[in-house]
Design an enzyme around this catalytic site. Sequence first.
Site, PDB file in Angstrom:
ATOM      1  N   CYS A  30       0.674  -1.108  -0.035  1.00 33.24           N
ATOM      2  CA  CYS A  30      -0.091   0.153  -0.064  1.00 33.24           C
ATOM      3  C   CYS A  30       0.947   1.297  -0.075  1.00 33.24           C
ATOM      4  CB  CYS A  30      -1.035  -0.095   1.249  1.00 33.24           C
ATOM      5  SG  CYS A  30      -2.380   1.091   0.804  1.00 33.24           S
TER       6      CYS A  30
ATOM      7  N   HIS B  58      -3.541  -4.558   0.149  1.00 33.97           N
ATOM      8  CA  HIS B  58      -2.975  -5.092   1.552  1.00 33.97           C
ATOM      9  C   HIS B  58      -2.843  -6.483   1.332  1.00 33.97           C
ATOM     10  CE1 HIS B  58      -2.905  -1.386   4.104  1.00 33.97           C
ATOM     11  NE2 HIS B  58      -3.885  -0.824   2.929  1.00 33.97           N
TER      12      HIS B  58
ATOM     13  N   GLU C 220      -0.854  -8.287   3.588  1.00 33.11           N
ATOM     14  CA  GLU C 220      -0.792  -8.712   4.732  1.00 33.11           C
ATOM     15  C   GLU C 220      -2.122  -8.946   5.448  1.00 33.11           C
ATOM     16  OE1 GLU C 220      -2.461  -5.077   5.911  1.00 33.11           O
ATOM     17  OE2 GLU C 220      -1.054  -5.587   4.192  1.00 33.11           O
TER      18      GLU C 220
END
Length: 258
Positions: free
Chosen positions: A118, A227, A229
Amino acid sequence: MSSNSKKPIIGVPVNHTPATEEMSALFSTAEKYARASMEISGTAPILIPAFGDATPFDAILDSIDGLLLTGGRANVEPHHYGGPPFPDDEFIDPERDKTVLPLIRGCIARGIPVFGICRGIQEINVAMGGTLHYRVHVLPGKNDHRMRQDTDIMAERYEPRHPITLTPNGFLHELLGQTETTVNSLHAQSVDRVADGFVVEAVSPDGVIEAIHMPQAKRFTVGVQWHAEWLPHEHDLAKELFGAFGDAAHDHASNKNT
């Protein structure tokens, strides 16, 4: 991912909140980034304080085997890439900018793997000479890629929002084995002019750059706009990216003293 039992050290830069009359200055970042690196990449993450120009850059670069760049509320300030000034009420984090941008350049120069998520893809692009769009949703023909405001439930804000097309025969295509996947979307800025030496690895249906890669870098140097993660065990491309990042970090750890 390498089976080497020695855990590579992954530096995770943090956000900086200035002190006020009521509160001391704070360093912070979300847990999910370091956890994904630890669990999927097989690494030992450490946090890098955002001390700006006072950061001991060489000592940090001597110590880490990878750099994981997180998302964050603040956007990279436009004076770093020659963009028009932000509005006066724009949230900024100048200490993070002054910490992270030199670290990226140092990592690439030393062959230390870099994975930007990001805000991280934007930092990579700016650090290496690229530029950013300030607000994607005001550009002609672009969709609104910002975080959903109709819910406070994290799982809903991070749910998949749109497909992306991976560049045929590119690095991400080779990792995933297919040219399309679906990702979340929680950003206002995005990559505009791609930095020299980088290639576009993925785009959204409205043409927003969703991933970049530096093919000539010694080791893994990738930025993604979504994102990755968030629940990476459940997203095939995210899992492959963290795995490849871990492999590169293990390789750096094994070879940095040779």
